[in-house]
Design a protein around this motif. Structure first.
Motif, PDB file in Angstrom:
ATOM      1  N   VAL A  32     -20.213 109.219 -40.787  1.00 16.21           N
ATOM      2  CA  VAL A  32     -19.075 109.124 -41.698  1.00 16.21           C
ATOM      3  C   VAL A  32     -19.402 108.254 -42.917  1.00 16.21           C
ATOM      4  O   VAL A  32     -18.739 108.349 -43.951  1.00 16.21           O
ATOM      5  CB  VAL A  32     -17.849 108.558 -40.950  1.00 16.21           C
TER       6      VAL A  32
ATOM      7  N   ALA B 282     -18.369 116.607 -42.910  1.00 18.61           N
ATOM      8  CA  ALA B 282     -18.973 116.297 -41.621  1.00 18.61           C
ATOM      9  C   ALA B 282     -20.235 117.128 -41.398  1.00 18.61           C
ATOM     10  O   ALA B 282     -21.246 116.622 -40.919  1.00 18.61           O
ATOM     11  CB  ALA B 282     -17.968 116.544 -40.501  1.00 18.61           C
TER      12      ALA B 282
ATOM     13  N   LYS C  64      -9.780 107.146 -44.000  1.00 18.23           N
ATOM     14  CA  LYS C  64     -10.067 107.460 -42.605  1.00 18.23           C
ATOM     15  C   LYS C  64     -10.129 106.192 -41.785  1.00 18.23           C
ATOM     16  O   LYS C  64     -10.523 105.136 -42.283  1.00 18.23           O
ATOM     17  CB  LYS C  64     -11.414 108.198 -42.482  1.00 18.23           C
TER      18      LYS C  64
END
Length: 306
Positions: free
Chosen positions: A49, A126, A198
């Protein structure tokens, strides 16, 4: 009749705050890529991430860094002179540094292209991060190596100046690498929390916490050992350590705010449940890394025998 002439020599430098700021921005760029390499090179998937934010953070920081250097030089043509291959001097740290910036910049742009040209959807991000750690292994490794060298470079550049005892140690590049990793980790945590919107995974938080604590402890050991060695050496070395410990940037900025306070928060702040604590830690780490560069530069310049 004897005539005695007296001369006063001033150890004055034209360096300004732009120099430690340049070192700081370079540390953010190189440190971000080294942290991202935990995923792309070392296969630690919970760092995926951070790969995309690292690509953009490193690019932005690298674009800004030469501007501060050129402003400090005051004459932009001097920078072009340094990176001109015809003027390369194997004995000059500036020449090596100029070309290291270029090689790092080229590999960084190639590394970041997959994110610039890719889709912005969360799934695509991702997948791109996973691809970055799987494909182009050679490129990922090269980016990591150049980032490692670039983070250490200020330590080499200062360390070769024998007239400045505070800088003149072979271990200074190691300290720059350690603090660059702290800066990279801190800026990426902030980027993910405030830009990507996030929440960090529990595994990433736990791993990042352990990494941060380890780097802080290494930094504190370096400071303690370096201070003891200088304090027990000659008069010039003792003056150097006294000058460093008299600097508010070092004591308050680097030691207290940048190392001890984050260490206490990480150990006792329950980072796993309260992610805001990690945000505060990240801000403090960035303050500490800049303070380290500022205090080291100017304390080193000031620490001279009368």
């Amino acid at each position: 009749m004897t005539v005695n002439n007296m001369y006063t020599f001033m150890n004055e430098s034209n360096w300004e705050a732009l120099v430690p700021l340049y070192f700081f921005i370079i540390s953010i760029s190189a440190g971000s890529l080294m942290i991202a390499s935990l995923s792309t090179v070392f296969g630690m998937k919970h760092y995926d991430v951070l790969v995309r934010p690292a690509a953009f953070t490193s690019l932005i920081a690298l674009a800004l860094a030469p501007l501060f250097l050129i402003l400090d030089l005051q004459q932009p043509m001097r920078f072009l002179y340094v990176i001109n291959p015809l003027n390369f001097n194997v004995h000059s740290p500036m020449s090596w540094g100029g070309w290291l910036l270029i090689l790092y910049g080229i590999t960084l742009v190639l590394f970041a292209m997959r994110f610039i040209t890719g889709s912005a959807s969360s799934q695509a991000v991702a997948e791109t991060a996973a691809t970055a750690s799987g494909d182009n292994k050679v490129l990922n490794t090269l980016v990591f190596i150049f980032a490692l060298l670039l983070s250490a470079y200020p330590g080499f550049e200062l360390g070769v100046i024998k007239a400045k005892v505070l800088w003149n140690t072979e271990l200074l590049p190691v300290y720059f690498i350690t603090t660059s990793l702290l800066a990279g980790l801190a800026i990426l945590i902030l980027a993910v929390r405030f830009t990507a919107k996030k929440e960090l995974s529990e595994k990433l938080v736990s791993s990042a916490k352990t990494l941060a604590i380890s780097l802080i402890v290494i930094s504190l050991i370096w400071i303690a050992s370096r201070s003891i060695i200088l304090a027990t050496s000659g008069l010039e070395s003792q003056l150097a350590v006294q000058t460093l410990w008299s600097s508010g940037w070092f004591v308050v900025g680097e030691l207290v705010l940048g190392l001890l306070a984050p260490l206490a928060l990480l150990l006792f702040g329950n980072v796993n449940k309260n992610r805001t604590v990690f945000t505060v830690v990240s801000v403090l780490l960035l303050i500490g890394v800049f303070s380290m560069r500022y205090s080291l530069v100017f304390a080193g310049l000031a620490a001279v025998m009368p």
